[in-house]
Scaffold this motif. Structure first.
Motif, PDB file in Angstrom:
ATOM      1  N   VAL A 110       0.836  -1.201   0.000  1.00  0.00           N
ATOM      2  CA  VAL A 110       0.000   0.000   0.000  1.00  0.00           C
ATOM      3  C   VAL A 110       0.872   1.253   0.000  1.00  0.00           C
ATOM      4  O   VAL A 110       0.627   2.203  -0.757  1.00  0.00           O
ATOM      5  CB  VAL A 110      -0.954   0.004   1.207  1.00  0.00           C
ATOM      6  CG1 VAL A 110      -1.599   1.379   1.388  1.00  0.00           C
ATOM      7  CG2 VAL A 110      -2.031  -1.059   1.039  1.00  0.00           C
ATOM      8  N   ARG A 111       1.900   1.267   0.827  1.00  0.00           N
ATOM      9  CA  ARG A 111       2.792   2.425   0.895  1.00  0.00           C
ATOM     10  C   ARG A 111       3.515   2.632  -0.435  1.00  0.00           C
ATOM     11  O   ARG A 111       3.673   3.766  -0.905  1.00  0.00           O
ATOM     12  CB  ARG A 111       3.783   2.256   2.040  1.00  0.00           C
ATOM     13  CG  ARG A 111       3.152   2.419   3.421  1.00  0.00           C
ATOM     14  CD  ARG A 111       4.202   2.383   4.517  1.00  0.00           C
ATOM     15  NE  ARG A 111       3.623   2.752   5.800  1.00  0.00           N
ATOM     16  CZ  ARG A 111       3.652   1.985   6.876  1.00  0.00           C
ATOM     17  NH1 ARG A 111       4.230   0.798   6.827  1.00  0.00           N
ATOM     18  NH2 ARG A 111       3.116   2.397   8.010  1.00  0.00           N
ATOM     19  N   PHE A 112       3.976   1.541  -1.040  1.00  0.00           N
ATOM     20  CA  PHE A 112       4.700   1.636  -2.306  1.00  0.00           C
ATOM     21  C   PHE A 112       3.813   2.223  -3.403  1.00  0.00           C
ATOM     22  O   PHE A 112       4.188   3.190  -4.074  1.00  0.00           O
ATOM     23  CB  PHE A 112       5.211   0.257  -2.732  1.00  0.00           C
ATOM     24  CG  PHE A 112       5.881   0.268  -4.081  1.00  0.00           C
ATOM     25  CD1 PHE A 112       7.229   0.580  -4.197  1.00  0.00           C
ATOM     26  CD2 PHE A 112       5.164  -0.013  -5.241  1.00  0.00           C
ATOM     27  CE1 PHE A 112       7.849   0.608  -5.436  1.00  0.00           C
ATOM     28  CE2 PHE A 112       5.770   0.014  -6.485  1.00  0.00           C
ATOM     29  CZ  PHE A 112       7.117   0.330  -6.588  1.00  0.00           C
ATOM     30  N   TRP A 113       2.637   1.638  -3.588  1.00  0.00           N
ATOM     31  CA  TRP A 113       1.775   2.086  -4.678  1.00  0.00           C
ATOM     32  C   TRP A 113       1.137   3.444  -4.390  1.00  0.00           C
ATOM     33  O   TRP A 113       0.862   4.208  -5.318  1.00  0.00           O
ATOM     34  CB  TRP A 113       0.713   1.030  -4.980  1.00  0.00           C
ATOM     35  CG  TRP A 113       1.287  -0.158  -5.684  1.00  0.00           C
ATOM     36  CD1 TRP A 113       1.387  -1.430  -5.208  1.00  0.00           C
ATOM     37  CD2 TRP A 113       1.876  -0.179  -6.989  1.00  0.00           C
ATOM     38  NE1 TRP A 113       2.005  -2.240  -6.135  1.00  0.00           N
ATOM     39  CE2 TRP A 113       2.306  -1.505  -7.233  1.00  0.00           C
ATOM     40  CE3 TRP A 113       2.069   0.787  -7.978  1.00  0.00           C
ATOM     41  CZ2 TRP A 113       2.924  -1.883  -8.424  1.00  0.00           C
ATOM     42  CZ3 TRP A 113       2.693   0.417  -9.167  1.00  0.00           C
ATOM     43  CH2 TRP A 113       3.115  -0.894  -9.389  1.00  0.00           C
ATOM     44  N   SER A 114       0.937   3.762  -3.122  1.00  0.00           N
ATOM     45  CA  SER A 114       0.438   5.098  -2.777  1.00  0.00           C
ATOM     46  C   SER A 114       1.457   6.162  -3.163  1.00  0.00           C
ATOM     47  O   SER A 114       1.105   7.202  -3.714  1.00  0.00           O
ATOM     48  CB  SER A 114       0.142   5.185  -1.269  1.00  0.00           C
ATOM     49  OG  SER A 114      -0.943   4.370  -0.907  1.00  0.00           O
ATOM     50  N   LYS A 115       2.720   5.881  -2.886  1.00  0.00           N
ATOM     51  CA  LYS A 115       3.786   6.816  -3.266  1.00  0.00           C
ATOM     52  C   LYS A 115       3.894   6.922  -4.780  1.00  0.00           C
ATOM     53  O   LYS A 115       4.128   7.997  -5.331  1.00  0.00           O
ATOM     54  CB  LYS A 115       5.115   6.377  -2.666  1.00  0.00           C
ATOM     55  CG  LYS A 115       6.259   7.356  -2.925  1.00  0.00           C
ATOM     56  CD  LYS A 115       7.485   6.999  -2.129  1.00  0.00           C
ATOM     57  CE  LYS A 115       8.663   7.916  -2.488  1.00  0.00           C
ATOM     58  NZ  LYS A 115       8.352   9.343  -2.277  1.00  0.00           N
ATOM     59  N   PHE A 116       3.703   5.805  -5.466  1.00  0.00           N
ATOM     60  CA  PHE A 116       3.729   5.806  -6.938  1.00  0.00           C
ATOM     61  C   PHE A 116       2.617   6.694  -7.482  1.00  0.00           C
ATOM     62  O   PHE A 116       2.842   7.508  -8.398  1.00  0.00           O
ATOM     63  CB  PHE A 116       3.574   4.379  -7.460  1.00  0.00           C
ATOM     64  CG  PHE A 116       3.541   4.288  -8.958  1.00  0.00           C
ATOM     65  CD1 PHE A 116       4.720   4.229  -9.689  1.00  0.00           C
ATOM     66  CD2 PHE A 116       2.334   4.264  -9.646  1.00  0.00           C
ATOM     67  CE1 PHE A 116       4.697   4.158 -11.078  1.00  0.00           C
ATOM     68  CE2 PHE A 116       2.291   4.196 -11.032  1.00  0.00           C
ATOM     69  CZ  PHE A 116       3.478   4.142 -11.752  1.00  0.00           C
ATOM     70  N   ILE A 117       1.414   6.551  -6.936  1.00  0.00           N
ATOM     71  CA  ILE A 117       0.284   7.380  -7.391  1.00  0.00           C
ATOM     72  C   ILE A 117       0.554   8.848  -7.107  1.00  0.00           C
ATOM     73  O   ILE A 117       0.324   9.714  -7.957  1.00  0.00           O
ATOM     74  CB  ILE A 117      -1.027   6.923  -6.711  1.00  0.00           C
ATOM     75  CG1 ILE A 117      -1.434   5.536  -7.227  1.00  0.00           C
ATOM     76  CG2 ILE A 117      -2.153   7.934  -6.959  1.00  0.00           C
ATOM     77  CD1 ILE A 117      -2.583   4.902  -6.455  1.00  0.00           C
ATOM     78  N   GLN A 118       1.066   9.134  -5.909  1.00  0.00           N
ATOM     79  CA  GLN A 118       1.302  10.519  -5.522  1.00  0.00           C
ATOM     80  C   GLN A 118       2.413  11.175  -6.332  1.00  0.00           C
ATOM     81  O   GLN A 118       2.278  12.325  -6.763  1.00  0.00           O
ATOM     82  CB  GLN A 118       1.657  10.569  -4.032  1.00  0.00           C
ATOM     83  CG  GLN A 118       2.004  11.968  -3.530  1.00  0.00           C
ATOM     84  CD  GLN A 118       2.067  12.038  -2.027  1.00  0.00           C
ATOM     85  OE1 GLN A 118       1.061  11.844  -1.351  1.00  0.00           O
ATOM     86  NE2 GLN A 118       3.236  12.317  -1.478  1.00  0.00           N
ATOM     87  N   ASP A 119       3.492  10.473  -6.550  1.00  0.00           N
ATOM     88  CA  ASP A 119       4.649  11.071  -7.207  1.00  0.00           C
ATOM     89  C   ASP A 119       4.621  10.911  -8.722  1.00  0.00           C
ATOM     90  O   ASP A 119       4.759  11.888  -9.457  1.00  0.00           O
ATOM     91  CB  ASP A 119       5.948  10.461  -6.658  1.00  0.00           C
ATOM     92  CG  ASP A 119       6.148  10.751  -5.192  1.00  0.00           C
ATOM     93  OD1 ASP A 119       5.465  11.658  -4.671  1.00  0.00           O
ATOM     94  OD2 ASP A 119       6.962  10.066  -4.559  1.00  0.00           O
ATOM     95  N   GLN A 120       4.457   9.684  -9.178  1.00  0.00           N
ATOM     96  CA  GLN A 120       4.575   9.396 -10.605  1.00  0.00           C
ATOM     97  C   GLN A 120       3.295   9.700 -11.388  1.00  0.00           C
ATOM     98  O   GLN A 120       3.307  10.452 -12.360  1.00  0.00           O
ATOM     99  CB  GLN A 120       4.972   7.925 -10.798  1.00  0.00           C
ATOM    100  CG  GLN A 120       6.285   7.542 -10.150  1.00  0.00           C
ATOM    101  CD  GLN A 120       7.469   8.247 -10.790  1.00  0.00           C
ATOM    102  OE1 GLN A 120       7.548   8.351 -12.015  1.00  0.00           O
ATOM    103  NE2 GLN A 120       8.381   8.742  -9.972  1.00  0.00           N
ATOM    104  N   LEU A 121       2.195   9.113 -10.961  1.00  0.00           N
ATOM    105  CA  LEU A 121       0.954   9.266 -11.718  1.00  0.00           C
ATOM    106  C   LEU A 121       0.412  10.689 -11.632  1.00  0.00           C
ATOM    107  O   LEU A 121      -0.017  11.267 -12.633  1.00  0.00           O
ATOM    108  CB  LEU A 121      -0.091   8.261 -11.213  1.00  0.00           C
ATOM    109  CG  LEU A 121      -1.364   8.125 -12.059  1.00  0.00           C
ATOM    110  CD1 LEU A 121      -1.025   7.755 -13.491  1.00  0.00           C
ATOM    111  CD2 LEU A 121      -2.283   7.065 -11.449  1.00  0.00           C
TER     112      LEU A 121
END
Length: 232
Positions: free
Chosen positions: A96-107
């Motif tokens: 959850v932390r990994f993909w949340s950071k991906f959504i926040q930063d990358q997407l």
């Protein structure tokens, strides 16, 4: 402590605000809302968040908590009732932390580029966004136990909140930007996930009026394009 007053400072269209608002609603936590004018920041906001001077800020028991993701974890750790926003399993929490950071930063970064560009530059930005969506699509196929999302108001969590706060108003976004952000054929898992999320009552309650979102995004877009033209 759980019964102390909760105040949320935000700006109505901010996806960062929507994260916190959705978490509070999912947990059924009563709160007072204070709309901030970010062009004329209040003394309270500057006092509560002197480092970043941004919204959202959650004030609980007189104590301010800043940064949306930090607030989400604080809410989950403080109010034990209602759905748990973070999984109990350490590996799932890490996902959850990994993909949340991906959504926040990358997407989110790719989305902002789509908002602020036109023509070939926007096409390039959309290609980048689709690449990010493709990575998230593959990640969610592995994350969801059945390979597809099964979301309701009793099991929605941080990852659902992060995704929905960005693309929840997708119809308004697509109308304002003139592009299709999330193709159901290219990203079937993400599309079905988003469709399940936007049907939740708490999401409907937190979604601003369609035309208001369109007008705001068009204003931001035109302002960005004018700045780019002036700079060149």
């Amino acid at each position: 402590m759980e019964n102390q007053k909760v105040i949320l400072h935000g700006m109505w269209i901010s996806p960062y605000l929507k994260r916190v608002e959705l978490a509070l609603k999912l947990k059924n936590i009563p709160f007072d809302y204070v709309e901030e004018d970010l062009s004329n920041k209040s003394e309270l906001l500057l006092r509560y968040n002197p480092v970043y001077k941004k919204v959202p800020v959650l004030v609980h028991n007189g104590n301010p908590i800043c940064e949306s993701y930090v607030i989400l974890e604080y809410i989950d750790e403080t109010w034990k009732h209602g759905p748990r926003l973070m999984p109990e399993d350490p590996y799932r929490r890490a996902q959850v932390r990994f993909w949340s950071k991906f959504i926040q930063d990358q997407l989110f970064g790719a989305y902002v580029s789509v908002v602020k560009t036109e023509g070939e530059a926007q096409q390039k930005a959309m290609k980048e966004m689709e690449e990010k969506l493709g990575l998230l699509e593959n990640g969610m196929k592995k994350y969801f136990p059945s390979g597809k999302p099964e979301v309701n108001e009793n099991n929605a969590g941080v990852l659902d909140i992060m995704f929905c706060s960005l693309l929840g108003p997708y119809k308004s976004q697509e109308e304002a930007l003139g592009v299709k952000l999330l193709d159901a054929d290219k990203f079937p898992v993400l599309f079905s996930w988003l469709m399940a999320l936007v049907q939740l009552q708490v999401v409907k309650e937190a979604t601003p009026p369609h035309e208001k979102v369109v007008q705001f995004l068009q204003f931001v877009r035109h302002s960005a394009l004018r700045s780019t033209t002036s700079a060149s």
